[in-house]
Design a protein around this motif. Structure first.
Motif, mmCIF file in Angstrom:
data_model
loop_
_atom_site.group_PDB
_atom_site.id
_atom_site.type_symbol
_atom_site.label_atom_id
_atom_site.label_comp_id
_atom_site.label_asym_id
_atom_site.label_seq_id
_atom_site.Cartn_x
_atom_site.Cartn_y
_atom_site.Cartn_z
ATOM 1 N N LYS A 187 0.820 -1.213 0.000
ATOM 2 C CA LYS A 187 0.000 0.000 0.000
ATOM 3 C C LYS A 187 0.860 1.272 0.000
ATOM 4 O O LYS A 187 0.452 2.292 -0.552
ATOM 5 C CB LYS A 187 -0.959 0.012 1.188
ATOM 6 C CG LYS A 187 -0.320 0.249 2.555
ATOM 7 C CD LYS A 187 -1.397 0.460 3.626
ATOM 8 C CE LYS A 187 -0.787 0.881 4.955
ATOM 9 N NZ LYS A 187 -1.812 1.160 5.990
ATOM 10 N N GLU A 188 2.054 1.200 0.600
ATOM 11 C CA GLU A 188 2.929 2.372 0.586
ATOM 12 C C GLU A 188 3.395 2.676 -0.836
ATOM 13 O O GLU A 188 3.401 3.837 -1.264
ATOM 14 C CB GLU A 188 4.141 2.153 1.482
ATOM 15 C CG GLU A 188 5.100 3.341 1.497
ATOM 16 C CD GLU A 188 6.288 3.138 2.407
ATOM 17 O OE1 GLU A 188 7.431 3.089 1.886
ATOM 18 O OE2 GLU A 188 6.080 3.020 3.624
ATOM 19 N N ASP A 189 3.782 1.636 -1.547
ATOM 20 C CA ASP A 189 4.200 1.804 -2.941
ATOM 21 C C ASP A 189 3.062 2.392 -3.769
ATOM 22 O O ASP A 189 3.264 3.305 -4.590
ATOM 23 C CB ASP A 189 4.628 0.444 -3.505
ATOM 24 C CG ASP A 189 5.118 0.538 -4.942
ATOM 25 O OD1 ASP A 189 5.764 1.542 -5.295
ATOM 26 O OD2 ASP A 189 4.846 -0.404 -5.711
ATOM 27 N N ALA A 190 1.840 1.902 -3.543
ATOM 28 C CA ALA A 190 0.684 2.418 -4.276
ATOM 29 C C ALA A 190 0.448 3.888 -3.962
ATOM 30 O O ALA A 190 0.176 4.696 -4.867
ATOM 31 C CB ALA A 190 -0.561 1.606 -3.935
ATOM 32 N N PHE A 191 0.567 4.255 -2.699
ATOM 33 C CA PHE A 191 0.329 5.642 -2.306
ATOM 34 C C PHE A 191 1.398 6.558 -2.894
ATOM 35 O O PHE A 191 1.096 7.638 -3.415
ATOM 36 C CB PHE A 191 0.290 5.753 -0.788
ATOM 37 C CG PHE A 191 -0.050 7.135 -0.285
ATOM 38 C CD1 PHE A 191 -0.741 8.062 -1.068
ATOM 39 C CD2 PHE A 191 0.307 7.524 0.998
ATOM 40 C CE1 PHE A 191 -1.062 9.328 -0.588
ATOM 41 C CE2 PHE A 191 -0.002 8.787 1.484
ATOM 42 C CZ PHE A 191 -0.686 9.691 0.686
ATOM 43 N N LEU A 192 2.649 6.148 -2.845
ATOM 44 C CA LEU A 192 3.722 6.984 -3.386
ATOM 45 C C LEU A 192 3.557 7.178 -4.893
ATOM 46 O O LEU A 192 3.761 8.278 -5.413
ATOM 47 C CB LEU A 192 5.085 6.373 -3.067
ATOM 48 C CG LEU A 192 5.538 6.491 -1.611
ATOM 49 C CD1 LEU A 192 6.821 5.696 -1.395
ATOM 50 C CD2 LEU A 192 5.741 7.947 -1.211
ATOM 51 N N GLN A 193 3.199 6.107 -5.590
ATOM 52 C CA GLN A 193 3.004 6.244 -7.033
ATOM 53 C C GLN A 193 1.767 7.082 -7.355
ATOM 54 O O GLN A 193 1.759 7.855 -8.322
ATOM 55 C CB GLN A 193 2.901 4.860 -7.677
ATOM 56 C CG GLN A 193 4.207 4.077 -7.647
ATOM 57 C CD GLN A 193 4.205 2.909 -8.603
ATOM 58 O OE1 GLN A 193 3.765 3.033 -9.748
ATOM 59 N NE2 GLN A 193 4.704 1.763 -8.156
ATOM 60 N N ALA A 194 0.728 6.950 -6.531
ATOM 61 C CA ALA A 194 -0.464 7.783 -6.724
ATOM 62 C C ALA A 194 -0.141 9.239 -6.433
ATOM 63 O O ALA A 194 -0.617 10.145 -7.130
ATOM 64 C CB ALA A 194 -1.589 7.294 -5.805
ATOM 65 N N TYR A 195 0.672 9.475 -5.421
ATOM 66 C CA TYR A 195 1.104 10.843 -5.087
ATOM 67 C C TYR A 195 1.855 11.462 -6.264
ATOM 68 O O TYR A 195 1.589 12.599 -6.659
ATOM 69 C CB TYR A 195 2.005 10.801 -3.848
ATOM 70 C CG TYR A 195 2.571 12.145 -3.458
ATOM 71 C CD1 TYR A 195 1.897 12.971 -2.563
ATOM 72 C CD2 TYR A 195 3.788 12.585 -3.977
ATOM 73 C CE1 TYR A 195 2.418 14.206 -2.210
ATOM 74 C CE2 TYR A 195 4.310 13.815 -3.634
ATOM 75 C CZ TYR A 195 3.620 14.629 -2.742
ATOM 76 O OH TYR A 195 4.133 15.855 -2.397
ATOM 77 N N ASP A 196 2.791 10.702 -6.827
ATOM 78 C CA ASP A 196 3.560 11.203 -7.968
ATOM 79 C C ASP A 196 2.654 11.480 -9.160
ATOM 80 O O ASP A 196 2.790 12.509 -9.837
ATOM 81 C CB ASP A 196 4.627 10.183 -8.366
ATOM 82 C CG ASP A 196 5.758 10.086 -7.349
ATOM 83 O OD1 ASP A 196 5.896 11.012 -6.525
ATOM 84 O OD2 ASP A 196 6.494 9.093 -7.385
ATOM 85 N N SER A 197 1.727 10.579 -9.436
ATOM 86 C CA SER A 197 0.834 10.735 -10.577
ATOM 87 C C SER A 197 -0.032 11.981 -10.430
ATOM 88 O O SER A 197 -0.209 12.755 -11.385
ATOM 89 C CB SER A 197 -0.058 9.492 -10.711
ATOM 90 O OG SER A 197 -0.980 9.640 -11.768
#
Length: 227
Positions: free
Chosen positions: A70-80
């Motif tokens: 979930k951390e990886d998903a959040f970081l990638q969503a943040y970047d997007s």
């Protein structure tokens, strides 16, 4: 409808002609959107992967094909989210006829993002702190990118009025940091009045920071030391 919105739409049920790449792109877009919405609604600390997959209408297997956790998903969503906002910010600014008009169009864009995607904005501005140093590093990188946009606008103004003094060191950092804080206040209290006050203050901050002088609405767009 944008390509992002098309990719975010649910896939048709049953047989379809979409390629594997199109399916993965659709799933990824929906997962990124669902992650920000879920984080913004329930907070990162209590977030479960199941909450994301349920909102995105994808399986756990599909989630782990795209992200490690979930951390990886959040970081990638943040970047997007940040990349999309900055891209639109640059686009609307480039269409403006004058730096002051660019600031005005940018603040209007800002209002749209805050009001149309409140959960994503809350996740992006507030919940990123829940990731500790990794989140702060991502936030710092985003702020540096906004500082570069500030620098471009400041140089544009000085081409129009070469008599303006150079922007002092760290002004861009101070303006951007204050802007993020004002945005955070508006996200915590997303009333129309609070959002309007925050965006007006951000507009004033950018103009004063870029010109080293106060700006009065309705004044001449000609920029001089005397203002």
């Amino acid at each position: 409808m944008t390509g992002q919105e098309l990719n975010s739409a649910a896939l048709p049920k049953g047989p379809h002609s979409l390629t594997r790449e199109e399916v993965l792109a659709s799933q990824r877009a929906r997962l990124l959107t669902a992650t920000l919405n879920a984080v913004g609604q329930c907070g990162y600390a209590t977030l479960k992967v199941e909450r994301i997959t349920s909102e995105a209408h994808v399986s756990r297997t599909a989630f782990y094909e795209q992200f490690t956790n979930k951390e990886d998903a959040f970081l990638q969503a943040y970047d997007s989210f940040g990349e999309a906002f900055l891209a639109q910010l640059i686009e609307v600014s480039s269409l403006a006829s004058h730096p002051l008009a660019a600031v005005e169009s940018s603040t209007k864009l800002l209002v749209g993002w805050l009001t149309e995607r409140p959960l994503a904005a809350r996740a992006w501005l507030l919940e990123i702190y829940a990731l500790g140093d990794r989140g702060l590093d991502r936030r710092a990188s985003t702020m540096r990118a906004v500082e570069e946009a500030f620098g471009l606008a400041a140089r544009w103004i000085r081409r129009l009025d070469p008599e303006l003094s150079a922007v002092r060191p760290l002004v861009a950092r101070g303006v951007v940091a204050a802007s993020f804080e004002l945005l955070s206040e508006a996200v915590r209290d997303p009333t129309p009045q609070q959002i309007a006050e925050a965006t007006t203050a951000i507009s004033d901050l950018w103009i004063m920071g870029m010109t080293s002088m106060p700006y009065e609405p309705g004044s001449s767009p000609k920029l001089t030391r005397d203002g």
